[in-house]
Design a protein around this motif. Sequence first.
Motif, PDB file in Angstrom:
ATOM      1  N   ALA A 175     -56.547 -37.292 -20.791  1.00  0.00           N
ATOM      2  CA  ALA A 175     -57.168 -36.311 -21.570  1.00  0.00           C
ATOM      3  C   ALA A 175     -57.717 -35.351 -20.977  1.00  0.00           C
ATOM      4  O   ALA A 175     -57.849 -34.153 -21.372  1.00  0.00           O
ATOM      5  CB  ALA A 175     -58.397 -37.232 -22.075  1.00  0.00           C
ATOM      6  N   ILE A 176     -58.324 -35.426 -19.771  1.00  0.00           N
ATOM      7  CA  ILE A 176     -58.694 -34.401 -18.725  1.00  0.00           C
ATOM      8  C   ILE A 176     -57.606 -33.430 -18.566  1.00  0.00           C
ATOM      9  O   ILE A 176     -57.862 -32.266 -18.330  1.00  0.00           O
ATOM     10  CB  ILE A 176     -59.556 -34.970 -17.505  1.00  0.00           C
ATOM     11  CG1 ILE A 176     -60.719 -35.554 -17.674  1.00  0.00           C
ATOM     12  CG2 ILE A 176     -59.829 -33.742 -16.399  1.00  0.00           C
ATOM     13  CD1 ILE A 176     -61.331 -36.355 -16.801  1.00  0.00           C
ATOM     14  N   TYR A 177     -56.533 -34.066 -17.986  1.00  0.00           N
ATOM     15  CA  TYR A 177     -55.465 -33.013 -17.678  1.00  0.00           C
ATOM     16  C   TYR A 177     -55.222 -32.307 -18.999  1.00  0.00           C
ATOM     17  O   TYR A 177     -54.585 -31.105 -19.088  1.00  0.00           O
ATOM     18  CB  TYR A 177     -54.129 -33.710 -17.389  1.00  0.00           C
ATOM     19  CG  TYR A 177     -52.998 -32.952 -16.940  1.00  0.00           C
ATOM     20  CD1 TYR A 177     -52.949 -32.347 -15.972  1.00  0.00           C
ATOM     21  CD2 TYR A 177     -52.074 -32.727 -17.819  1.00  0.00           C
ATOM     22  CE1 TYR A 177     -51.938 -31.181 -15.561  1.00  0.00           C
ATOM     23  CE2 TYR A 177     -50.800 -31.980 -17.574  1.00  0.00           C
ATOM     24  CZ  TYR A 177     -51.027 -31.029 -16.374  1.00  0.00           C
ATOM     25  OH  TYR A 177     -49.841 -30.288 -15.934  1.00  0.00           O
ATOM     26  N   GLU A 178     -54.975 -32.808 -20.087  1.00  0.00           N
ATOM     27  CA  GLU A 178     -54.854 -31.996 -21.664  1.00  0.00           C
ATOM     28  C   GLU A 178     -55.699 -30.902 -21.787  1.00  0.00           C
ATOM     29  O   GLU A 178     -55.343 -29.946 -22.024  1.00  0.00           O
ATOM     30  CB  GLU A 178     -54.571 -33.043 -22.746  1.00  0.00           C
ATOM     31  CG  GLU A 178     -54.555 -32.461 -23.945  1.00  0.00           C
ATOM     32  CD  GLU A 178     -54.380 -33.289 -25.023  1.00  0.00           C
ATOM     33  OE1 GLU A 178     -54.318 -33.033 -26.144  1.00  0.00           O
ATOM     34  OE2 GLU A 178     -54.265 -34.646 -24.969  1.00  0.00           O
ATOM     35  N   LEU A 179     -56.921 -31.307 -21.366  1.00  0.00           N
ATOM     36  CA  LEU A 179     -58.225 -30.325 -21.631  1.00  0.00           C
ATOM     37  C   LEU A 179     -57.901 -29.307 -20.707  1.00  0.00           C
ATOM     38  O   LEU A 179     -58.014 -28.106 -21.085  1.00  0.00           O
ATOM     39  CB  LEU A 179     -59.489 -31.124 -21.270  1.00  0.00           C
ATOM     40  CG  LEU A 179     -60.735 -30.033 -21.038  1.00  0.00           C
ATOM     41  CD1 LEU A 179     -61.165 -29.606 -22.447  1.00  0.00           C
ATOM     42  CD2 LEU A 179     -61.855 -30.507 -20.389  1.00  0.00           C
ATOM     43  N   LEU A 180     -57.342 -29.426 -19.416  1.00  0.00           N
ATOM     44  CA  LEU A 180     -57.142 -28.269 -18.448  1.00  0.00           C
ATOM     45  C   LEU A 180     -55.882 -27.523 -18.918  1.00  0.00           C
ATOM     46  O   LEU A 180     -56.011 -25.990 -18.901  1.00  0.00           O
ATOM     47  CB  LEU A 180     -57.249 -28.975 -17.366  1.00  0.00           C
ATOM     48  CG  LEU A 180     -58.384 -29.518 -16.578  1.00  0.00           C
ATOM     49  CD1 LEU A 180     -57.925 -29.961 -15.186  1.00  0.00           C
ATOM     50  CD2 LEU A 180     -59.371 -28.253 -16.240  1.00  0.00           C
ATOM     51  N   ALA A 181     -54.905 -28.071 -19.088  1.00  0.00           N
ATOM     52  CA  ALA A 181     -53.671 -27.616 -18.999  1.00  0.00           C
ATOM     53  C   ALA A 181     -52.668 -27.313 -20.307  1.00  0.00           C
ATOM     54  O   ALA A 181     -51.578 -26.716 -20.008  1.00  0.00           O
ATOM     55  CB  ALA A 181     -52.693 -28.287 -17.994  1.00  0.00           C
ATOM     56  N   SER A 182     -53.150 -28.152 -21.227  1.00  0.00           N
ATOM     57  CA  SER A 182     -52.504 -27.757 -22.443  1.00  0.00           C
ATOM     58  C   SER A 182     -52.493 -26.481 -23.098  1.00  0.00           C
ATOM     59  O   SER A 182     -53.413 -25.644 -22.745  1.00  0.00           O
ATOM     60  CB  SER A 182     -52.860 -28.849 -23.551  1.00  0.00           C
ATOM     61  OG  SER A 182     -54.160 -28.729 -23.998  1.00  0.00           O
ATOM     62  N   PRO A 183     -51.622 -26.019 -24.059  1.00  0.00           N
ATOM     63  CA  PRO A 183     -51.641 -24.735 -24.540  1.00  0.00           C
ATOM     64  C   PRO A 183     -53.055 -24.560 -25.371  1.00  0.00           C
ATOM     65  O   PRO A 183     -53.622 -25.536 -26.342  1.00  0.00           O
ATOM     66  CB  PRO A 183     -50.450 -24.625 -25.662  1.00  0.00           C
ATOM     67  CG  PRO A 183     -49.532 -25.707 -25.029  1.00  0.00           C
ATOM     68  CD  PRO A 183     -50.155 -26.658 -24.551  1.00  0.00           C
TER      69      PRO A 183
END
Length: 262
Positions: A175-183
């Motif tokens: 979820a943290i990675y998605e927060l940072l790197a998702s569109p």
Amino acid sequence: MIAPEPEGLPAEAIVAALGLDAILRGDPSFTVERQNDAASFTKRARALLLKALSSKDPEPDEAEEPDFDYTTVSDLLRDVGEAQNQALFDALPDDMQDAVLAAATTAIEYLQDAQPRRITKTTARLEVSPPEPYELDRFVRAWRVAVDPLSAVKAMTVGALDMVMVGALAAAYPAIYELLASPGGLLDDAIATMKARRGETWDVTDDQDRQIKILLQEDPIDLDLANDFADLAPPQQAPPGKQSSRSIKPTDELLPSQKTPT
């Protein structure tokens, strides 16, 4: 448009605030300071991304890394169980316990799978010893990201983010990675903020571009440099083909009835 907050983010932010190492030791403490750290996680991550995009010539961080002892970490990952679960439950309000335990379990299981081992079988038992230095170095970087996921973004501010760190971040804290790197995530927001501050002509440097590609798990190869190298390299001639001892004969296109008897 900013993407909505990933569903598992609050629980992962609490794990980050508590410290995965403290959870593994069985002594997490959800103090007011750590509650504030969890609540401000997104804000702090955004500030680090803006710092990474603002600095043209980042200097290496000279702060000492936390000590890492392979045997201690190996014992923590091996001995995790009910005692750690109960200590985590005791530290948290009832409505947070299950979600935070699930988030911590994801990070711990990632480390257990990623941990390199050299196993020596003796008559009485199996001995686990530290791996080769190369494997150990990779695991140390993964461990530090699992203990402090923002350390990956901090590394980006000094141009030191690498694929091992990003892989650990994406696996241990999805979820943290998605927060940072998702569109529409924090990286896109930080880039838009920089353009708003410095004008549409603003752009990232080559070093920043490589760090962004690493964060996005893209190939960070410098294509311009590769093309320049290719232009400088002397052309290679293909090896001469082997001459066949057989010659090609013309095709006889006459039908049998058209041939003159000899």
